[in-house]
Structures are given as C-alpha cells and as structure tokens.
Design a protein around this motif. Structure first.
Motif, mmCIF file in Angstrom:
data_model
loop_
_atom_site.group_PDB
_atom_site.id
_atom_site.type_symbol
_atom_site.label_atom_id
_atom_site.label_comp_id
_atom_site.label_asym_id
_atom_site.label_seq_id
_atom_site.Cartn_x
_atom_site.Cartn_y
_atom_site.Cartn_z
ATOM 1 N N GLY A 213 0.836 -1.205 0.000
ATOM 2 C CA GLY A 213 0.000 0.000 0.000
ATOM 3 C C GLY A 213 0.867 1.249 0.000
ATOM 4 O O GLY A 213 0.623 2.184 -0.773
ATOM 5 N N PHE A 214 1.909 1.247 0.830
ATOM 6 C CA PHE A 214 2.809 2.413 0.873
ATOM 7 C C PHE A 214 3.581 2.543 -0.445
ATOM 8 O O PHE A 214 3.788 3.652 -0.932
ATOM 9 C CB PHE A 214 3.773 2.311 2.057
ATOM 10 C CG PHE A 214 3.122 2.619 3.387
ATOM 11 C CD1 PHE A 214 2.452 3.829 3.581
ATOM 12 C CD2 PHE A 214 3.186 1.722 4.446
ATOM 13 C CE1 PHE A 214 1.856 4.134 4.812
ATOM 14 C CE2 PHE A 214 2.594 2.016 5.676
ATOM 15 C CZ PHE A 214 1.916 3.218 5.855
ATOM 16 N N ALA A 215 3.982 1.405 -1.009
ATOM 17 C CA ALA A 215 4.730 1.463 -2.273
ATOM 18 C C ALA A 215 3.887 2.125 -3.366
ATOM 19 O O ALA A 215 4.396 2.905 -4.173
ATOM 20 C CB ALA A 215 5.162 0.062 -2.692
ATOM 21 N N GLN A 216 2.570 1.845 -3.366
ATOM 22 C CA GLN A 216 1.703 2.479 -4.365
ATOM 23 C C GLN A 216 1.688 4.004 -4.197
ATOM 24 O O GLN A 216 1.397 4.731 -5.124
ATOM 25 C CB GLN A 216 0.265 1.968 -4.222
ATOM 26 C CG GLN A 216 0.080 0.566 -4.763
ATOM 27 C CD GLN A 216 -1.362 0.097 -4.632
ATOM 28 O OE1 GLN A 216 -2.138 0.635 -3.837
ATOM 29 N NE2 GLN A 216 -1.734 -0.906 -5.416
ATOM 30 N N LEU A 217 1.970 4.449 -2.994
ATOM 31 C CA LEU A 217 1.999 5.895 -2.733
ATOM 32 C C LEU A 217 3.430 6.440 -2.786
ATOM 33 O O LEU A 217 3.689 7.566 -2.364
ATOM 34 C CB LEU A 217 1.388 6.193 -1.359
ATOM 35 C CG LEU A 217 -0.045 5.714 -1.147
ATOM 36 C CD1 LEU A 217 -0.463 5.880 0.311
ATOM 37 C CD2 LEU A 217 -0.997 6.468 -2.054
ATOM 38 N N GLY A 244 -2.632 3.090 7.376
ATOM 39 C CA GLY A 244 -1.866 3.429 6.166
ATOM 40 C C GLY A 244 -2.177 4.848 5.699
ATOM 41 O O GLY A 244 -1.268 5.616 5.361
ATOM 42 N N ASN A 245 -3.440 5.195 5.716
ATOM 43 C CA ASN A 245 -3.838 6.532 5.270
ATOM 44 C C ASN A 245 -3.310 7.614 6.192
ATOM 45 O O ASN A 245 -2.806 8.637 5.741
ATOM 46 C CB ASN A 245 -5.366 6.632 5.195
ATOM 47 C CG ASN A 245 -5.871 6.085 3.885
ATOM 48 O OD1 ASN A 245 -5.695 6.709 2.851
ATOM 49 N ND2 ASN A 245 -6.444 4.900 3.912
ATOM 50 N N ALA A 246 -3.459 7.387 7.494
ATOM 51 C CA ALA A 246 -3.026 8.410 8.440
ATOM 52 C C ALA A 246 -1.507 8.607 8.344
ATOM 53 O O ALA A 246 -1.008 9.730 8.320
ATOM 54 C CB ALA A 246 -3.436 8.004 9.851
ATOM 55 N N TYR A 247 -0.793 7.486 8.263
ATOM 56 C CA TYR A 247 0.667 7.567 8.209
ATOM 57 C C TYR A 247 1.108 8.254 6.917
ATOM 58 O O TYR A 247 1.996 9.110 6.928
ATOM 59 C CB TYR A 247 1.263 6.157 8.326
ATOM 60 C CG TYR A 247 2.719 6.146 8.710
ATOM 61 C CD1 TYR A 247 3.088 6.216 10.047
ATOM 62 C CD2 TYR A 247 3.714 6.094 7.740
ATOM 63 C CE1 TYR A 247 4.430 6.225 10.413
ATOM 64 C CE2 TYR A 247 5.055 6.097 8.082
ATOM 65 C CZ TYR A 247 5.398 6.165 9.417
ATOM 66 O OH TYR A 247 6.735 6.169 9.782
ATOM 67 N N ALA A 248 0.446 7.885 5.827
ATOM 68 C CA ALA A 248 0.810 8.471 4.534
ATOM 69 C C ALA A 248 0.509 9.973 4.494
ATOM 70 O O ALA A 248 1.172 10.726 3.796
ATOM 71 C CB ALA A 248 0.066 7.746 3.405
ATOM 72 N N ARG A 249 -0.474 10.385 5.259
ATOM 73 C CA ARG A 249 -0.799 11.826 5.303
ATOM 74 C C ARG A 249 0.196 12.621 6.145
ATOM 75 O O ARG A 249 0.109 13.826 6.260
ATOM 76 C CB ARG A 249 -2.203 12.030 5.890
ATOM 77 C CG ARG A 249 -3.332 11.944 4.866
ATOM 78 C CD ARG A 249 -4.611 12.572 5.421
ATOM 79 N NE ARG A 249 -5.006 11.957 6.671
ATOM 80 C CZ ARG A 249 -5.853 10.929 6.772
ATOM 81 N NH1 ARG A 249 -6.396 10.422 5.683
ATOM 82 N NH2 ARG A 249 -6.178 10.424 7.941
ATOM 83 N N LYS A 256 -0.539 7.930 18.242
ATOM 84 C CA LYS A 256 -1.604 8.912 18.000
ATOM 85 C C LYS A 256 -2.631 8.344 17.009
ATOM 86 O O LYS A 256 -3.838 8.494 17.204
ATOM 87 C CB LYS A 256 -0.977 10.195 17.440
ATOM 88 C CG LYS A 256 -1.859 11.381 17.624
ATOM 89 C CD LYS A 256 -1.028 12.646 17.581
ATOM 90 C CE LYS A 256 -1.933 13.840 17.318
ATOM 91 N NZ LYS A 256 -1.189 14.974 16.774
ATOM 92 N N ILE A 257 -2.119 7.675 15.997
ATOM 93 C CA ILE A 257 -3.036 7.069 15.016
ATOM 94 C C ILE A 257 -3.912 6.039 15.731
ATOM 95 O O ILE A 257 -5.130 5.979 15.540
ATOM 96 C CB ILE A 257 -2.247 6.399 13.862
ATOM 97 C CG1 ILE A 257 -1.422 7.448 13.121
ATOM 98 C CG2 ILE A 257 -3.199 5.672 12.922
ATOM 99 C CD1 ILE A 257 -0.507 6.892 12.045
#
Ligand SMILES: Nc1ncnc2c1ncn2[C@@H]1O[C@H](COP(=O)(O)OP(=O)(O)OP(=O)(O)O)[C@@H](O)[C@H]1O
Ligand SMILES: [Mg+2]
Length: 345
Positions: A213-217, A244-249, A256-257
């Motif tokens: 998921g992270f690689a796609q971003l 994944g979304n929170a970390y990527a943001r 915290k997440i």
C-alpha cells in the motif's frame, strides 16, 4: 489503490482474499450463502468484488442504514434502491409487477394498500433468470418487520431455484438470529447454508499489505513501523487501511493514530450498547482489564455496582456481546475495541 478507504470493488484494489472470492463464486447456485466476519474485515469489499466478476445479474441491498424498528416503507425503499442499482440488467424482469414501476433509471415501489408490492411476486419474477440477491449487513433486518422478508426468502429458497441469496453480517450471532436457522418458529428453520468466513490477515500478510500500500503511494516505511502497526491493529484490513492513510498523510506518531482509531471504536461501542450502557460498559471493562471467567466478571460487576447481580442478567449481557461479535470466550475480537473498552465509564 490498496489504501482506498471505501469498500473495494475491483480485485486489483483488494489484498488477497482469492480463496474466499472463489468460494463465494463457486457457491452461486446454492440458495443461501452467508459471508461473515468481524467489523472492518472486508466483507463488503469481498462481496462487491465477487459480484462484479459474476456473469449473471445481481441486486445488492445495503441494510446498514436501516434504523431499529424500521417501517415497511423503510424496507421497501431499500429494496427499490437495490433494484435501481442493477436496473440495466434486470429491467425486463421487472415489467408488469404489481406495485412496482420503472421510472427512467429508478424503480418505484408501493408499500401501502392493495397496490402494494409483494416480495414473493418480486422474487418469483427475478427467478426468471439466474440471479444473486445480496444483502449487506442483513442482521439489521431483524425486528418486528422482518417476517415478511424472511417468509419471502424462505419461499424463494424452496421454489426459486435461480436465486442465490448472499447475506453478510458483522454481528454474526444476530445474523444467525435473523435467518433463524436454529429457531423452529422461523420460516428458514433448519435450512442448509454455505458460510464463507473472513478471518484476519496473518502477520506476514498484514506487513506485506502495508508495504504494498505504501509502495503504491511511493512511500518507503521501515519494517519496524510496519511491525508495530501489525501489533496494534492485528491483521484487520480496515484498521490497517486506516493506519496506512493516516501515516501516509504525514502522521508519524503511531500511538496517535491508534488513539484516533480507539476513539472511533469507542463511539461505535457506545452506539451498540446504548440499551443499557452502564451494565454493558462494566462487563466490557471487566473483560478489557483481564477478567477471564464468569465468576471474575460477576465479582467485578457486583463490586462496582455494590449489589448482587442475577446470573440471568449477566448471561444475557454476555450473550448479546457475543452476538454482536464484540467478544468471544471473554476475549475481544478486535484489540482496538479492547482499548476502547478501557475508556468506558
Ligand atoms: N483485502 C483487503 N485489501 C485492501 N483493503 C481492504 C481489504 N479488506 C478490507 N479493506 C479495506 O478495509 C476497510 C473495511 O472494508 P469493508 O468495508 O469491505 O469491510 P466490512 O467487513 O464490510 O466492514 P464493516 O463491518 O464496517 O461493514 C475499507 O477501507 C476497505 O477498503
Ligand atoms: Mg461492510
């Protein structure tokens, strides 16, 4: 995108679940299929991906928004929405059904009086072709209005050989309760069904899912972070996606997440236990804090309440919590829910 927060509709956006999708597709033709698993495990996604790959039409009814004690009009509105969603494939089957009109791209149904739609007639008509009728979060259909639909499903089970029903539910006990397989008064009593169960992802799969998921971003995230995320979110794809979304943001603080996730779960729990928040709250806290037997939970409750608690009251609460798939055998099915319960008052 693996981290898209909506339920997935295409297989390329879904991590794994090959086996379960195949199982679902292979079972089409059987009268009744249950797709079960805890919240956020991927039921809606697996259902939608499987449906999208079928070469026969389907009707998808989403019961999630149904309120408790829903009315006949609420139910019929939901059915009209489901039919409208597949209109291009089933339009010809719907012509000339009493109480049902096709108006442009929408279906209108009547629920009152002699002109009202009959669900039995609707199913008999849909049965002219091989078709799937899928009901997401079907346990929401429980309640005083459920018998009409259950009777119609039981009728279709016996007579409409072209229809397969797929019912999903995150509150598994309540789903069994809705179909009433074990209830001799229920029209579906004793019927055979296929059950496809979604389990959490393994440690390896979870970490692989996050990495991909992270690689796609175009993000590279250390193995250590992935491991910690797995420890917190325990292979539940919905939480992993959330993480994944929170970390990527840009939120680098995993604690915290997690605490945002816990707050979300807390809201859900409050909503689910609003019939008797105090008692449910105490039982959940007892288990969250490590009470593992009937007598330990009872003792905790009595200590907090300052009164004796009857066994039947406690066993009803425990059974409801199991039916809602919050706990099983004094263990939480979702670690985020366990954390949330520690915050219950
Ligand atoms: N195998 C998977 N691969 C990628 N994402 C997934 C997978 N399974 C679930 N998700 C994601 O997790 C979240 C929850 O998925 P979904 O809504 O399908 O689960 P659910 O079991 O229907 O949840 P609920 O109990 O809330 O209805 C969504 O963001 C979805 O995109
Ligand atoms: Mg769902």
């Amino acid at each position: 995108m693996l981290f898209d927060e909506r339920p997935k509709e295409r297989r390329e956006d879904l991590y794994d679940r090959e086996k379960e999708i195949e199982e679902l597709k292979r079972s089409i033709g059987r009268p009744l299929i249950l797709l079960t698993g805890i919240r956020r495990i991927g039921k809606t996604s697996v259902l939608r991906v499987a449906l999208s790959e079928l070469d026969i039409p389907y009707v998808l009814i989403d019961a999630r928004s149904l309120r408790r004690n829903y009315s006949r009009s609420d139910l019929f509105r939901l059915i009209a929405q489901g039919l409208s969603g597949s209109l291009d494939k089933i339009k010809d089957l719907l012509m000339g059904i009493r109480g049902l009109r096709v108006m442009g791209v929408e279906v209108e149904v009547s629920w009152r009086g002699s002109d009202s739609l009959s669900l039995v007639e609707l199913f008999d008509r849909l049965n002219k072709k091989k078709i799937v009728i899928a009901i997401d979060e079907a346990q929401r259909l429980r309640g005083p209005r459920s018998s009409e639909l259950k009777d119609a499903i039981a009728h279709a089970y016996d007579y409409d050989k072209n229809i397969s029903f797929i019912l999903t539910g995150s509150e598994v006990g309540l789903l069994y309760d809705f179909i009433g397989i074990e209830d001799s008064r229920s029209p579906l009593y004793g019927r055979y069904y296929v059950e496809v169960k979604l389990e959490r992802l393994s440690r390896e799969q979870s970490i692989d899912f996050l990495r991909k998921g992270f690689a796609q971003l175009n993000l590279r995230v250390s193995e250590e972070v992935l491991e910690v995320a797995y420890e917190h979110f325990d292979g539940i794809p919905g939480w992993l996606t959330f993480f994944g979304n929170a970390y990527a943001r840009g939120e680098a603080d995993i604690e915290k997440i997690k605490s945002i996730a816990v707050r979300t779960a807390l809201e859900e729990l409050r909503n689910m236990t609003r019939d008797n928040p105090r008692r449910y709250g105490l039982v959940l806290r007892a288990i969250a804090e490590g009470r593992k037997t009937w007598s330990q939970v009872k003792e905790y409750l009595e200590e907090k309440e300052g009164t004796t608690i009857s066994s039947s009251v406690l066993s009803n609460i425990l059974r409801s919590l199991e039916d809602m798939s919050i706990i099983k055998n004094y263990e939480f099915l979702d670690p985020i829910y366990r954390e949330a319960c520690k915050l219950l008052q």
